[in-house]
Structure formats: C-alpha cells, structure tokens
Design a protein around this motif. Structure first.
Motif, PDB file in Angstrom:
ATOM      1  N   LEU A   8      -4.942  -6.337   7.501  1.00 36.13           N
ATOM      2  CA  LEU A   8      -3.615  -5.806   7.828  1.00 36.13           C
ATOM      3  C   LEU A   8      -3.023  -5.071   6.625  1.00 36.13           C
ATOM      4  O   LEU A   8      -2.341  -4.049   6.779  1.00 36.13           O
ATOM      5  CB  LEU A   8      -2.687  -6.930   8.274  1.00 36.13           C
ATOM      6  CG  LEU A   8      -3.055  -7.601   9.606  1.00 36.13           C
ATOM      7  CD1 LEU A   8      -2.114  -8.767   9.902  1.00 36.13           C
ATOM      8  CD2 LEU A   8      -3.022  -6.596  10.753  1.00 36.13           C
ATOM      9  N   GLY A   9      -3.281  -5.576   5.432  1.00 42.19           N
ATOM     10  CA  GLY A   9      -2.857  -4.867   4.225  1.00 42.19           C
ATOM     11  C   GLY A   9      -3.513  -3.504   4.106  1.00 42.19           C
ATOM     12  O   GLY A   9      -2.886  -2.531   3.674  1.00 42.19           O
ATOM     13  N   LEU A  10      -4.805  -3.410   4.514  1.00 33.82           N
ATOM     14  CA  LEU A  10      -5.498  -2.119   4.530  1.00 33.82           C
ATOM     15  C   LEU A  10      -4.829  -1.155   5.504  1.00 33.82           C
ATOM     16  O   LEU A  10      -4.663   0.041   5.207  1.00 33.82           O
ATOM     17  CB  LEU A  10      -6.970  -2.318   4.919  1.00 33.82           C
ATOM     18  CG  LEU A  10      -7.774  -1.036   5.211  1.00 33.82           C
ATOM     19  CD1 LEU A  10      -7.890  -0.188   3.949  1.00 33.82           C
ATOM     20  CD2 LEU A  10      -9.160  -1.377   5.758  1.00 33.82           C
ATOM     21  N   ALA A  11      -4.428  -1.675   6.668  1.00 29.90           N
ATOM     22  CA  ALA A  11      -3.750  -0.823   7.651  1.00 29.90           C
ATOM     23  C   ALA A  11      -2.423  -0.310   7.098  1.00 29.90           C
ATOM     24  O   ALA A  11      -2.058   0.857   7.305  1.00 29.90           O
ATOM     25  CB  ALA A  11      -3.527  -1.602   8.945  1.00 29.90           C
ATOM     26  N   ILE A  12      -1.698  -1.164   6.380  1.00 34.11           N
ATOM     27  CA  ILE A  12      -0.446  -0.731   5.760  1.00 34.11           C
ATOM     28  C   ILE A  12      -0.727   0.311   4.688  1.00 34.11           C
ATOM     29  O   ILE A  12       0.040   1.281   4.524  1.00 34.11           O
ATOM     30  CB  ILE A  12       0.308  -1.930   5.169  1.00 34.11           C
ATOM     31  CG1 ILE A  12       0.772  -2.884   6.283  1.00 34.11           C
ATOM     32  CG2 ILE A  12       1.495  -1.468   4.327  1.00 34.11           C
ATOM     33  CD1 ILE A  12       1.786  -2.282   7.238  1.00 34.11           C
ATOM     34  N   PHE A  13      -1.830   0.152   3.957  1.00 35.11           N
ATOM     35  CA  PHE A  13      -2.205   1.160   2.951  1.00 35.11           C
ATOM     36  C   PHE A  13      -2.417   2.522   3.606  1.00 35.11           C
ATOM     37  O   PHE A  13      -1.927   3.540   3.113  1.00 35.11           O
ATOM     38  CB  PHE A  13      -3.483   0.726   2.228  1.00 35.11           C
ATOM     39  CG  PHE A  13      -4.134   1.835   1.445  1.00 35.11           C
ATOM     40  CD1 PHE A  13      -3.581   2.269   0.250  1.00 35.11           C
ATOM     41  CD2 PHE A  13      -5.286   2.449   1.913  1.00 35.11           C
ATOM     42  CE1 PHE A  13      -4.170   3.304  -0.470  1.00 35.11           C
ATOM     43  CE2 PHE A  13      -5.879   3.482   1.206  1.00 35.11           C
ATOM     44  CZ  PHE A  13      -5.320   3.914   0.013  1.00 35.11           C
ATOM     45  N   ALA A  14      -3.141   2.545   4.725  1.00 33.77           N
ATOM     46  CA  ALA A  14      -3.404   3.812   5.413  1.00 33.77           C
ATOM     47  C   ALA A  14      -2.106   4.476   5.858  1.00 33.77           C
ATOM     48  O   ALA A  14      -1.882   5.675   5.637  1.00 33.77           O
ATOM     49  CB  ALA A  14      -4.321   3.573   6.615  1.00 33.77           C
TER      50      ALA A  14
END
Length: 393
Positions: A8-14
């Motif tokens: 989910l943190g990766l999705a927020i990064f994107a």
C-alpha cells in the motif's frame, strides 16, 4: 508488519509522484499546450481540490464495498486518467484528468489507511501509517526529481506514462496481498456519521490542518527563498530538497515507532521542533549553512507529526473509522492549501521570504495549542459520547 502494508505504501508512492511531479514540469506543459505558466499552475491547484473533496465522498460511496475492490477501482481509474493525460493535446482535458485522478487518489488514501490499520493491529497504528505516508515521503525524495528529469529529457508525457506503469504495479500488488470479500464487521453509514459528531475528532483535524499548513507554507517557497534570499546557486535547490526529504523520512520513521505509545508526547516534541526550526529559518535566511540546517529540521519534525495525527484519528473513531480517516485526508489538504495561500498573501504584501518562516512557526504554535484542549477533551468526552449514543442525540 504485514507485507500488504508495504505494498500500500508503494501505491501511495506511485500516486504521490503524480501529485508532486507537475511542480517541476510546468514550463514543458506550458510550452507544449500553448498556455501560460499560471494556467499550467492551475493543474496543481486542481489536484488539491480533487483531493479535498474526494476522500469523504468516495469513502461514503464505497463504504459497503470490499476494501480490495474499492482500492482496485481507484487505482484503475487513476492509471487511466494518466493514460488520457499523456495522450491529450487539450489543456481542458488534462485539467479534468487531474481533478479525476486526485479525486480517486483521495479515496484510495482513506480506504488504504483503514486497511493498513486493520492489518497492522491496534497497537501498531502509527507504525502502519508511517509506512503508508512514507510512500509519499519517498515520492518527495525520488519520485519528484525522477519525474522532473524524465519530463525534461523525454517530454512531460513520459512522466505520465511512468505513473500509469507504477499504478499498474500497485494494482498487481493489491491483487496479490489484500484479501477480497467483506470483513466480519461491515461498516454502517449511520455509525460512521455518528462518529463524525465527536468534538475530539474535529480537534484532531484542526491539529492535522494547522501542522500541515505550518510545514507547507515553508516548503512551497523553498526554491525562491534559497536562491533569492539565502543566495545559493540554482543547482543547490534539488540538493537541499533531497536533504529535506531525508529528514522527512527520518522523522516519519522515528515517529512511527513512538506515536502508538505516546501520541501526545510525540506531537508535542515534533511541533516544538517545527516552531524552533521555522524561527531559525526566519532569522537566518541570509546565512546559508544555518538556513539549510533549519530546512532539514522542518522536514524532520514536520513529517514526524504525520503518524501521530493519523493514529489519534483512528483512536477517537473507534469501530467506525472509514469516514473519519477520509476527513483527515481532507484536513491534510486544507493545510496544504492554507499554508501556501497565507505565504502568498505575505509575499504579495512585500514581507519577503523570511515571512514564510514566521507564518510556519505561527501555524505550528496554533497546532501545539490544540493539544491541551485535546487532552482535556479526552478526559471528559467519553462520558458525553456514551450519553449521546444512548439517547441517539
């Protein structure tokens, strides 16, 4: 910490990369679409507006969906808006895609926050939120300069394609790690709305908005402050921004480890740090080394507030957190809008760039002043909440 929280943190990064990258691509967008720089700048404002209204609307609309289905829908729409933005030659269409992408990004933040908290457990709320918000911090350190470089060398549309590709990776991650179906406790809109009537929640939102505004009023004007007042060469700006980002990552990581056990102590230390650093910056804008140290301090202490304010909201919301989390996303965006606006007013009045430091310190003082009220409310509010839940008031 479950692997899904990191995904989910990766999705927020994107998505956070998209939020930030246009700040470095305005000249390219302006030239390609044949609009002025201020008109291109409206693309950033449009994103903020979409974030402000999107979270509560989408949180309520998708309340009875499975969280995986809601997040997948948001990510798919987000990716498609960037494909449309990369293909269009119309300024109006691009503006519409920015509003739409911000709208679903806000919805994703709200649902992902609740999901991360649930996966992490009640004793690791702040740590889970530090990982989620860490995605945005990494977007500041990596995504913003990478998107700017990509846009400058391959055209601004390439940055949009890159965000669409990152969103596709996030979709795959959600599919692989987030369980489908509804949870055991399906949220009820009435319970969620009843939670929103708690005064303690609105005090938490005030702290969120004021603390965010105190940091953003300074961050928004860092580049001209460094070059026009501090006297640093232009090439120093990305270096100082990177140092600011490293400080932010350190602050949010440390706070994520302390805010669950001592949320008010963490907020007190963090806000006091912002106040001191902002005052030092206001007084030392003409002393480069001291100004840079102050800017790193603002990044460190400013982002350290993030896990604590999020954890407070979930603690107050109890068993009906979705709408409460959504309004906290909106509170962040109130601060993101308020801080730069106040800074702009001061600069237009001829106050000079040191004024943004004083405004940042003032907003942080107000945020710090909200904490004793919240502590007092925590002691007296539960009895009121029990009474109102019994009477249906």
């Amino acid at each position: 910490m479950p692997r899904a929280v990191y995904l989910l943190g990766l999705a927020i990064f994107a998505q956070g990369t998209s939020e930030l990258m246009l700040a470095g691509l305005l000249p390219e967008v302006s030239t390609d679409l044949g609009v002025s720089i201020p008109a291109a700048g409206l693309l950033i404002s449009a994103f903020a507006v979409g974030m402000l209204v999107g979270a509560p609307i989408l949180a309520a609309t998708t309340l009875r969906w499975s969280r995986r289905a809601a997040m997948l829908a948001f990510l798919v729409i987000f990716a498609l808006t960037h494909v449309a933005g990369a293909l269009t030659s119309s300024y109006g269409v691009l503006l519409a895609t920015r509003v739409a992408s911000a709208f679903v990004y806000a919805g994703f933040w709200a649902v992902a926050s609740v999901t991360a908290i649930e996966l992490a457990g009640p004793d690791r709320r702040a740590k889970a939120m530090s990982i989620l918000a860490g995605g945005l911090t990494v977007a500041t350190i990596v995504g913003l300069p990478a998107g700017t470089l990509l846009g400058q060398h391959l055209g601004w549309r390439s940055a949009f394609w890159a965000v669409a590709a990152l969103s596709a990776l996030a979709i795959a991650g959600v599919l692989a790690t987030i369980p489908g179906g509804r949870g055991h406790n399906v949220p009820a809109l009435r319970a969620e709305v009843r939670t929103m009537r708690k005064p303690r929640l609105w005090l938490a939102y005030a702290t969120t908005a004021l603390s965010t505004g105190g940091v953003l009023v300074i961050f928004s004007y860092l580049a001209p402050l460094l070059t026009e007042t501090t006297g640093l060469a232009q090439w120093w700006v990305p270096v100082v921004l990177a140092l600011y980002g490293v400080g932010a990552l350190i602050g949010i990581t440390v706070s994520g480890r302390t805010a669950d056990r001592r949320p008010f102590s963490t907020l007190t230390v963090s806000l006091a740090g912002v106040i001191v650093a902002a005052i030092v910056l206001a007084l030392a804008t003409s002393t480069p080394w001291l100004a840079v140290i102050a800017i790193v301090g603002i990044g460190t202490f400013g982002f350290a507030t993030n896990p604590a304010v999020n954890a407070r909201v979930f603690s107050v919301a109890g068993s009906a957190p979705t709408l409460a989390a959504a309004f906290n996303v909106s509170a962040f965006n109130v601060g993101i809008t308020l801080g730069p606006w106040l800074g702009g007013l001061a600069l237009d009045a001829g106050a000079g760039y040191p004024a943004v430091g004083w405004i940042g310190a003032g907003l942080a003082v107000l945020a710090l002043g909200s904490l004793p009220l919240a502590i007092r409310a925590r002691a007296v509010q539960p009895a009121y909440e029990r009474a109102t839940s019994m009477t249906g008031a």
